[in-house]
Motif scaffolding. Structure first.
Motif, PDB file in Angstrom:
ATOM      1  N   MET A   1       0.804  -0.931  -0.169  1.00 31.78           N
ATOM      2  CA  MET A   1      -0.321  -0.116   0.155  1.00 31.78           C
ATOM      3  C   MET A   1       0.617   1.414   0.263  1.00 31.78           C
ATOM      4  N   SER A   2       2.478   0.933  -0.676  1.00 32.72           N
ATOM      5  CA  SER A   2       2.663   2.260  -0.219  1.00 32.72           C
ATOM      6  C   SER A   2       3.488   2.579  -1.487  1.00 32.72           C
ATOM      7  N   VAL A   3       3.662   4.269  -1.395  1.00 39.28           N
ATOM      8  CA  VAL A   3       4.228   5.094  -3.308  1.00 39.28           C
ATOM      9  C   VAL A   3       5.724   4.538  -2.989  1.00 39.28           C
ATOM     10  N   ILE A   4       6.369   3.857  -3.698  1.00 40.62           N
ATOM     11  CA  ILE A   4       8.125   4.464  -3.623  1.00 40.62           C
ATOM     12  C   ILE A   4       8.357   5.167  -5.124  1.00 40.62           C
ATOM     13  N   ALA A   5       8.969   6.270  -4.788  1.00 38.69           N
ATOM     14  CA  ALA A   5       9.067   7.235  -5.912  1.00 38.69           C
ATOM     15  C   ALA A   5      10.758   6.476  -5.645  1.00 38.69           C
ATOM     16  N   HIS A   6      11.196   6.806  -7.008  1.00 39.07           N
ATOM     17  CA  HIS A   6      12.557   6.199  -7.511  1.00 39.07           C
ATOM     18  C   HIS A   6      13.550   7.656  -8.395  1.00 39.07           C
ATOM     19  N   ARG A   7      14.270   7.901  -7.557  1.00 37.13           N
ATOM     20  CA  ARG A   7      14.719   9.647  -7.960  1.00 37.13           C
ATOM     21  C   ARG A   7      15.600   9.535  -9.147  1.00 37.13           C
ATOM     22  N   SER A   8      16.468   8.522  -9.119  1.00 31.86           N
ATOM     23  CA  SER A   8      17.456   8.256 -10.276  1.00 31.86           C
ATOM     24  C   SER A   8      17.422   8.750 -11.610  1.00 31.86           C
ATOM     25  N   VAL A   9      18.377   8.958 -12.222  1.00 39.90           N
ATOM     26  CA  VAL A   9      18.027   8.979 -13.747  1.00 39.90           C
ATOM     27  C   VAL A   9      19.159   9.032 -14.760  1.00 39.90           C
ATOM     28  N   SER A  10      19.455   7.924 -14.428  1.00 37.37           N
ATOM     29  CA  SER A  10      20.159   7.179 -15.728  1.00 37.37           C
ATOM     30  C   SER A  10      20.104   7.673 -17.345  1.00 37.37           C
ATOM     31  N   LEU A  11      21.189   7.716 -17.590  1.00 38.29           N
ATOM     32  CA  LEU A  11      21.615   8.513 -19.098  1.00 38.29           C
ATOM     33  C   LEU A  11      20.471   8.058 -20.416  1.00 38.29           C
ATOM     34  N   GLN A  12      20.506   6.761 -20.163  1.00 37.67           N
ATOM     35  CA  GLN A  12      20.115   6.052 -20.883  1.00 37.67           C
ATOM     36  C   GLN A  12      17.791   6.309 -21.623  1.00 37.67           C
ATOM     37  N   ALA A  13      17.564   6.668 -19.737  1.00 41.40           N
ATOM     38  CA  ALA A  13      15.808   7.526 -20.070  1.00 41.40           C
ATOM     39  C   ALA A  13      16.719   8.444 -20.287  1.00 41.40           C
ATOM     40  N   ALA A  14      17.284   9.247 -20.156  1.00 38.62           N
ATOM     41  CA  ALA A  14      17.325  11.426 -20.367  1.00 38.62           C
ATOM     42  C   ALA A  14      17.283  10.945 -21.184  1.00 38.62           C
ATOM     43  N   LEU A  15      18.162  10.121 -22.100  1.00 39.47           N
ATOM     44  CA  LEU A  15      18.441  10.388 -23.770  1.00 39.47           C
ATOM     45  C   LEU A  15      17.238   9.712 -24.583  1.00 39.47           C
ATOM     46  N   VAL A  16      16.572   8.479 -24.316  1.00 36.28           N
ATOM     47  CA  VAL A  16      14.787   8.578 -24.680  1.00 36.28           C
ATOM     48  C   VAL A  16      13.987  10.026 -24.207  1.00 36.28           C
ATOM     49  N   GLU A  17      13.822   9.983 -22.747  1.00 37.90           N
ATOM     50  CA  GLU A  17      13.204  11.346 -22.729  1.00 37.90           C
ATOM     51  C   GLU A  17      13.162  11.997 -23.271  1.00 37.90           C
ATOM     52  N   MET A  18      14.654  12.886 -23.650  1.00 32.89           N
ATOM     53  CA  MET A  18      14.577  13.541 -24.459  1.00 32.89           C
ATOM     54  C   MET A  18      14.384  13.497 -26.386  1.00 32.89           C
ATOM     55  N   GLY A  19      14.472  12.300 -26.998  1.00 31.82           N
ATOM     56  CA  GLY A  19      14.182  12.261 -27.679  1.00 31.82           C
ATOM     57  C   GLY A  19      12.637  11.602 -28.166  1.00 31.82           C
ATOM     58  N   ALA A  20      12.475  11.351 -26.756  1.00 33.95           N
ATOM     59  CA  ALA A  20      10.596  11.703 -27.237  1.00 33.95           C
ATOM     60  C   ALA A  20       9.904  12.628 -26.739  1.00 33.95           C
ATOM     61  N   ARG A  21      10.787  14.108 -26.778  1.00 35.25           N
ATOM     62  CA  ARG A  21      10.184  15.434 -26.325  1.00 35.25           C
ATOM     63  C   ARG A  21      11.004  15.893 -27.772  1.00 35.25           C
ATOM     64  N   VAL A  22      11.678  15.769 -28.112  1.00 33.43           N
ATOM     65  CA  VAL A  22      12.655  16.510 -29.675  1.00 33.43           C
ATOM     66  C   VAL A  22      11.992  15.848 -30.320  1.00 33.43           C
ATOM     67  N   LEU A  23      11.321  14.716 -30.973  1.00 32.18           N
ATOM     68  CA  LEU A  23      10.864  13.984 -32.180  1.00 32.18           C
ATOM     69  C   LEU A  23       9.794  13.473 -32.067  1.00 32.18           C
ATOM     70  N   LEU A  24       8.826  12.275 -30.908  1.00 35.86           N
ATOM     71  CA  LEU A  24       7.836  11.882 -31.003  1.00 35.86           C
ATOM     72  C   LEU A  24       6.731  12.966 -30.711  1.00 35.86           C
ATOM     73  N   LYS A  25       6.354  14.302 -29.644  1.00 39.64           N
ATOM     74  CA  LYS A  25       5.589  14.886 -28.902  1.00 39.64           C
ATOM     75  C   LYS A  25       5.268  16.106 -30.430  1.00 39.64           C
ATOM     76  N   PRO A  26       6.277  16.243 -31.162  1.00 33.66           N
ATOM     77  CA  PRO A  26       5.564  17.000 -32.035  1.00 33.66           C
ATOM     78  C   PRO A  26       4.426  16.558 -33.293  1.00 33.66           C
ATOM     79  N   LEU A  27       5.356  14.859 -33.407  1.00 36.16           N
ATOM     80  CA  LEU A  27       4.690  14.247 -34.453  1.00 36.16           C
ATOM     81  C   LEU A  27       3.556  14.450 -33.952  1.00 36.16           C
ATOM     82  N   ILE A  28       3.190  13.975 -32.633  1.00 33.16           N
ATOM     83  CA  ILE A  28       1.423  12.893 -32.207  1.00 33.16           C
ATOM     84  C   ILE A  28       0.832  14.780 -31.971  1.00 33.16           C
ATOM     85  N   THR A  29       1.483  15.537 -31.460  1.00 32.79           N
ATOM     86  CA  THR A  29       0.265  17.301 -31.686  1.00 32.79           C
ATOM     87  C   THR A  29       0.165  16.974 -33.115  1.00 32.79           C
ATOM     88  N   ALA A  30       0.934  17.286 -34.192  1.00 39.85           N
ATOM     89  CA  ALA A  30       0.205  16.988 -35.028  1.00 39.85           C
ATOM     90  C   ALA A  30      -0.412  16.431 -35.471  1.00 39.85           C
TER      91      ALA A  30
END
Length: 317
Positions: free
Chosen positions: A1-30
């Protein structure tokens, strides 16, 4: 019944998020939400399905259960839990994706838990509405559960598949049939309806937009299914088995998981919520590609293992 926060961010995850914002989000929006625009979204599943590959450590076969196509993944190792099946519902906003695009994740779950995974190929937009997707999901569950071949039946999925998992729980409860043993959801879409004051609109998601969800909402109500596209807020807490939810802390649908967890926690239900910084929507599907995705799946397996072990101990007592 707990909420567990995972704060560390790997380089791989940061790159995936950046790619999603730069490439995927504009495409989905349009990208337009029109009947003709759905067909190209099926290409990923068709390409993946055309590639004849089987993940290591599992046997892959196709079958039909209750009139619904299903991909069965069976671990080839010796430690097979032959009394347990896991039914997986893939994500893709009810208009994209399929068993082939989610075979990697399904195979990891099959090997790690030592269970058969049934990867469901439910009907999607624009041929049918969300109600028909729900009916397919529930038909598979009822057939597997009613067969009594498996003592334990776990349901789970990502995004749209998370919604289907919860609707299966609801329908099993309403029909007074055997409830799933456990459930899990990866960034589940639990509230298809967008309200005027929707808090999800305030979140700068890496690639999802509240406007696109609002546009899709009318398509969700297409027939011929009769189950509708209701929000899961109507599902009573007592219907739920033990469950685990996973979401990215910066994603729009984090709110959906938090709402469900809050309700289940207040009712005393067993439910863990894991929130990962730096992830994107439904990031566990990328298991093996980012440390966060792999860890999310590991945590899911650990939770389900504990539920299955506790159930076995009660049955043996």
């Amino acid at each position: 019944m707990s909420v567990i926060a995972h704060r560390s961010v790997s380089l791989q995850a940061a790159l995936v998020e950046m790619g999603a914002r730069v490439l995927l989000k504009p495409l989905i929006t349009a990208y337009p939400v029109q009947s003709w625009s759905f067909a190209p979204l099926l290409l990923a599943e068709r390409i993946a399905a055309a590639i004849p590959w089987a993940p290591a450590g599992v046997e892959v076969s196709r079958e039909t259960i209750a009139g619904v196509d299903v991909e069965r993944l069976t671990p080839t190792g010796e430690a097979l839990r032959d009394d347990t099946a896991l039914i997986y519902y893939h994500g893709g906003a009810f208009l994209a994706g399929g068993p082939a695009t989610h075979r990697r994740l399904a195979s990891v779950l099959a090997r790690a838990l030592g269970v058969v995974v049934l990867n469901v190929d439910y009907r999607q937009l624009p041929e049918v509405g969300l109600g028909s997707s729900v009916e397919d999901a529930y038909r598979v569950y009822r057939a597997v559960s009613d067969s009594r071949r498996y003592r334990n039946v776990v349901v789970g999925g990502d995004s749209a598949g998370g919604y289907l998992s919860v609707k299966v729980i609801e329908l099993a409860y309403l029909d007074a049939v055997r409830a799933p043993t456990a459930f899990f959801g990866y960034s589940p879409l639990l509230t298809p309806t967008v309200t005027a004051d929707d808090p999800r609109a305030e979140i700068n998601d890496a690639y999802l937009t509240i406007g696109k969800l609002r546009s899709l909402r009318t398509w969700f109500d297409l027939g011929p299914g009769t189950r509708g596209a209701d929000d899961v807020v109507v599902v009573p807490e007592e219907a739920f088995p033990p469950g685990v939810l996973v979401a990215a802390s910066g994603e729009m649908l984090r709110i959906d998981s938090e709402r469900l967890h809050e309700r289940l926690d207040a009712a005393g239900n067993e439910c863990d919520l894991h929130l990962f910084d730096g992830g994107v929507h439904a990031f566990p599907v990328l298991t093996g590609l980012t440390p966060e995705s792999t860890e999310a799946v590991r945590l899911t397996v650990a939770f389900l293992d504990s539920v299955l072990a506790a159930r076995q101990a009660r049955q043996a007592a």
